[in-house]
Design an enzyme around this catalytic site. Structure first.
Site, PDB file in Angstrom:
ATOM      1  N   THR A 201     -25.228  10.944 -80.934  1.00  0.00           N
ATOM      2  CA  THR A 201     -23.842  10.965 -81.392  1.00  0.00           C
ATOM      3  C   THR A 201     -22.909  11.013 -80.190  1.00  0.00           C
ATOM      4  O   THR A 201     -23.292  11.418 -79.087  1.00  0.00           O
ATOM      5  CB  THR A 201     -23.542  12.200 -82.243  1.00  0.00           C
ATOM      6  OG1 THR A 201     -23.665  13.385 -81.423  1.00  0.00           O
ATOM      7  CG2 THR A 201     -24.453  12.295 -83.444  1.00  0.00           C
ATOM      8  N   ASP A 202     -21.669  10.619 -80.439  1.00  0.00           N
ATOM      9  CA  ASP A 202     -20.605  10.995 -79.520  1.00  0.00           C
ATOM     10  C   ASP A 202     -20.414  12.503 -79.670  1.00  0.00           C
ATOM     11  O   ASP A 202     -20.908  13.119 -80.622  1.00  0.00           O
ATOM     12  CB  ASP A 202     -19.327  10.232 -79.855  1.00  0.00           C
ATOM     13  CG  ASP A 202     -18.378  10.143 -78.669  1.00  0.00           C
ATOM     14  OD1 ASP A 202     -18.515  10.932 -77.714  1.00  0.00           O
ATOM     15  OD2 ASP A 202     -17.483   9.278 -78.700  1.00  0.00           O
ATOM     16  N   TRP A 203     -19.684  13.106 -78.739  1.00  0.00           N
ATOM     17  CA  TRP A 203     -19.613  14.565 -78.675  1.00  0.00           C
ATOM     18  C   TRP A 203     -18.842  15.125 -79.871  1.00  0.00           C
ATOM     19  O   TRP A 203     -17.637  14.981 -79.981  1.00  0.00           O
ATOM     20  CB  TRP A 203     -18.977  14.991 -77.355  1.00  0.00           C
ATOM     21  CG  TRP A 203     -19.978  15.249 -76.271  1.00  0.00           C
ATOM     22  CD1 TRP A 203     -20.027  16.342 -75.446  1.00  0.00           C
ATOM     23  CD2 TRP A 203     -21.098  14.424 -75.885  1.00  0.00           C
ATOM     24  NE1 TRP A 203     -21.105  16.253 -74.587  1.00  0.00           N
ATOM     25  CE2 TRP A 203     -21.779  15.082 -74.833  1.00  0.00           C
ATOM     26  CE3 TRP A 203     -21.598  13.208 -76.333  1.00  0.00           C
ATOM     27  CZ2 TRP A 203     -22.915  14.572 -74.228  1.00  0.00           C
ATOM     28  CZ3 TRP A 203     -22.735  12.679 -75.730  1.00  0.00           C
ATOM     29  CH2 TRP A 203     -23.373  13.359 -74.693  1.00  0.00           C
TER      30      TRP A 203
END
Length: 805
Positions: free
Chosen positions: A303-305
């Site tokens: 995932t992105d953060w």
């Protein structure tokens, strides 16, 4: 006779109890546990506890503290009431590489190390200052931004930059770089467009593949991002992107497909946004069916953060790693397995994906990184690449390169405080940035002393007044208003100098999109500066050139006629001033071409009517100081993005896709194709000749026009490009292009397939999307289904009407 000792029996009993305890805890004795790299991955997974699996799939970020817990706590930590120390979040990883973006969870008993991931797309993002180390400052090279590199149209150059970039990644102890970014330039106001390559998926894919190959040649990994339809920053964490499957397949997924198939990046990062109602990290059709099953992706997905909302849905979708990670996510996964809501075999598959990459990492190899890459050498690569990607937009009367120029009148704030790169995770902690004033002086040119003094004092005073810290975690400080130059002083400057250079600077980045006023459009002060300088210097019979130090497209049509030359320098990295001077002086002949269109006005942009979409304030929720705003954007432009729209609907741009001037001229001749009838593949070739007086490089672009009977088609689509070597005056080079069946096909959602229609096709070779030099035609006898796919990307919840273009 000596009495028999009870010690052996005690030892045996103790060992049996220890064995029983380990068995009850689901752990083999450490000395017998399979080790990653020695045992098979299947054996290692079989030996992992449920907790270990969950933690490996959730980054060791906020809330975890150390990157692993003691083995004896593996069954107890999820219910412990003991406070868990707060660990690192974005850019705060101190466990191995200070300033890195994140780290995975280590399992020492199985020989599984933690691996470190770090931003960013234009250079390694680390902290220059480290606790307990006062003897050294740690810097990285700021390379030219993605949009500049794409403007080179040179995959070999980009691969060389990638190799240099990856060397720094490796020598700073980083395992995976979070880049390259490769989202499409759907709209010029996109805040992170500087990180990305192009409005065209072929250019995007080929540039990304070259960067991935270069970086990964060092034994470190990449994470291509943000997958997918992440084309704005406004409400990026909540926006629901509504887009047709055809547009997704042909425009927004195609670049990722090319990068995966050509270069096999180690990882892919899912985006923040929803896609047709569901977060991208929670869509199995996107993450597993398309990425793995259709394209053959072999790495892991992260995932992105803070991306997505449901860790269970993410696990089921095949989003293997949740970053930066927190204990609640790991607990949710464990509970879901125990409650029969999630099959542990799903975790096993995701763990296998992650372990496959860990096996390839520098951390697993125990690479002894130096923390001291040769930054001086790398800076020269950055300088060279920057000059190759600059685009000469205008050059009336051969204003450039400099001829007989000894003294330069240098106007514009960013001439003295140049912008090396964008803000946010794309920013780089670099040791220096060469301003344009410094670059000119380094080349032996004089800068008008009064201007140098006035701007230097003004910029220093303005910077001292800027807010500290900047406006948020990733945003840079606000732009400094242009210095006002008195008219009488300008007249004197015109008398003293041989030429005037005016810089126009723009910056943007993560967290916010650009604005129209004083950003896309020039400010009143900038317009006045251009007019006043041009009037004063033209009155003396002297030339005026503008240097655009920008990360994304701006409006140029309203003021370009006032100046003689325009050099689009983009954001060129830490050697900016030297690289720009290399082009202005003629040491480098500009060979860059636009990989994104400059429109006459913003209203001409096909997505202007629905960017960045709409928000639903009545549904907003607030927790503390944080407001979550539901939002939605509909891609009504469908497949008609960039030049596909302008060429099809006859909208004239200011500077078209593929445009770029040179200090020399080129001729195209002998364009031909290998066969008049398409039977699976054909080749096309053209000879490019330097007909000018100086050496130069040319980019030849191959466009296809397809029959449109069952499906509407753009007037032209880019299907190939090639850059010549440096051709001497009179020298020629023949370039060859391969065309395959997929190049002919468009995506039919009715057939769920890539389909090439029967009929006559036209191939065009040109110096830009409008400067077509020669054409050739061929026929496809009957319709061809090139590839059959499963239906994907349909709305999974009720949303507004989806327009299918």
């Amino acid at each position: 006779m000596k009495p028999r000792s009870c010690l052996p029996k005690f030892i045996a009993l103790f060992a049996f109890c220890l064995l029983l305890q380990n068995f009850c805890l689901g752990q083999a004795p450490a000395q017998d546990a399979p080790q990653l790299g020695k045992a098979s991955i299947k054996q290692v997974i079989a030996a992992m506890t449920l907790e270990e699996k969950a933690k490996l799939l959730v980054g060791a970020g906020r809330g975890f503290g150390a990157p692993q817990l003691p083995a004896r706590q593996a069954r107890r930590d999820t219910t412990s009431k003991t406070p868990i120390p707060v660990g690192p979040m974005i850019g705060q990883t101190d466990q191995k590489v200070p300033g890195a973006a994140g780290i995975t969870f280590a399992i020492p008993r199985l020989g599984i190390p933690a691996i470190v991931v770090s931003d960013g797309p234009a250079g390694v993002r680390i902290n220059p200052i480290r606790k307990g180390d006062s003897t050294k400052t740690y810097y990285a090279t700021a390379f030219p931004v993605g949009t500049l590199l794409a403007s080179s149209w040179d995959v070999d150059l980009v691969k060389q930059v990638g190799a240099t970039f990856g060397y720094e990644v490796r020598e700073y102890g980083i395992d995976i770089l979070l880049g390259p970014g490769m989202n499409i330039h759907r709209n010029p106001l996109g805040g992170r467009n500087f990180e990305y390559y192009s409005e065209d998926p072929l250019v995007t894919g080929k540039m990304a593949a070259a960067m991935v190959e270069g970086i990964q040649s060092n034994g470190v990994g990449t994470s291509i991002k943000h997958y997918t339809a992440n084309n704005q920053e406004t409400h990026r964490n909540t926006v629901n992107t509504i887009v047709s499957e055809r547009a997704m397949r042909e425009i927004y997924l195609r670049g990722f497909e090319i990068a995966v198939k050509d270069a096999q990046p180690w990882t892919v990062m899912t985006s923040y946004n929803k896609l047709n109602g569901t977060y991208t990290s929670e869509r199995a059709d996107l993450v597993t069916n398309i990425l793995r099953n259709e394209w053959g992706f072999k790495g892991f997905v992260m995932t992105d953060w803070g991306g997505g909302r449901d860790p269970i849905a993410q696990m089921k979708a095949g989003n293997d790693l949740i970053m930066p990670g927190n204990p609640n996510q790991a607990k949710a996964i464990i509970d879901a397995v125990n409650n029969k809501q999630l099959d542990e075999s799903v975790l096993d598959a995701n763990v296998e994906h992650v372990l496959n990459i860990i096996l390839r990492s520098s951390a697993f190899a125990h690479y002894k990184y130096s923390d001291a890459p040769d930054l001086k050498k790398d800076a020269q690569v950055s300088r060279m690449a920057a000059a190759q990607g600059m685009v000469l937009l205008k050059n009336n009367g051969n204003a450039l390169p400099f001829k007989g120029v000894k003294k330069v009148a240098l106007f514009g704030n960013t001439a003295y405080d140049i912008i090396a790169g964008g803000t946010g995770s794309g920013n780089v902690n670099k040791a220096y940035t060469i301003s344009l004033a410094q670059g000119l002086q380094n080349a032996g040119l004089q800068i008008n002393a009064s201007l140098l003094s006035a701007y230097s004092a003004y910029m220093a005073e303005a910077r001292a007044k800027q807010p500290r810290p900047a406006r948020g975690m990733f945003q840079g400080p606000p732009a400094i208003p242009q210095l006002q130059i008195a008219d009488n002083n300008m007249q004197q400057d015109a008398a003293d100098a041989d030429i005037a250079l005016i810089t126009i600077g723009r910056n943007a980045g993560e967290g916010a999109d650009r604005k129209l006023e004083n950003d896309y459009y020039l400010s009143d002060a900038e317009k006045a500066l251009i007019k006043n300088v041009s009037d004063a210097f033209h009155a003396k019979g002297k030339k005026v050139a503008v240097v655009l130090n920008i990360g994304g497209v701006i409006e140029v049509a309203s003021w370009r006629d006032e100046v003689d030359g325009i050099l689009l320098a983009w954001q060129p990295g830490l050697e900016a001033g030297n690289a720009i001077t290399d082009v202005l002086s003629g040491n480098v002949n500009p060979s860059g071409k636009l990989a994104t269109t400059f429109t006459i006005d913003y209203k001409d942009v096909p997505s202007a009517k629905n960017f960045p979409g709409k928000e639903f304030a009545n549904q907003a929720t607030t927790t503390g100081t944080r407001t979550v705003m539901p939002a939605e954007v509909t891609y009504e432009d469908g497949i008609y993005v960039g030049y596909r729209y302008y060429s099809t609907f006859k909208v004239d741009p200011a500077y078209e896709f593929g445009f770029g001037l040179s200090y020399t001229t080129f001729n195209y001749s002998g364009f031909k194709i290998s066969a008049p009838l398409f039977k699976g593949k054909l080749t096309a070739s053209v000879t490019v000749t330097n007909t000018g007086k100086v050496a130069g490089k040319e980019v030849a672009q191959l466009y296809l026009s397809a029959p449109a009977v069952k499906l509407d088609k753009p007037a032209i689509e880019l299907k190939g490009f090639a850059k010549t070597r440096l051709l001497k005056p009179g020298e020629s080079q023949t370039l060859t292009f391969a065309i395959n069946a997929r190049d002919l096909a468009s995506y039919s959602t009715q057939q769920e397939a890539w389909v090439a229609e029967a009929g006559t096709y036209t191939l065009s070779i040109g110096a830009s999307s409008k400067a077509i030099k020669q054409t050739a035609k061929f026929k496809l006898a009957k319709e061809m289904v090139v590839e059959k796919d499963e239906q994907a990307l349909a709305p999974q919840v009720a949303i507004t009407e989806l327009k299918s273009k």
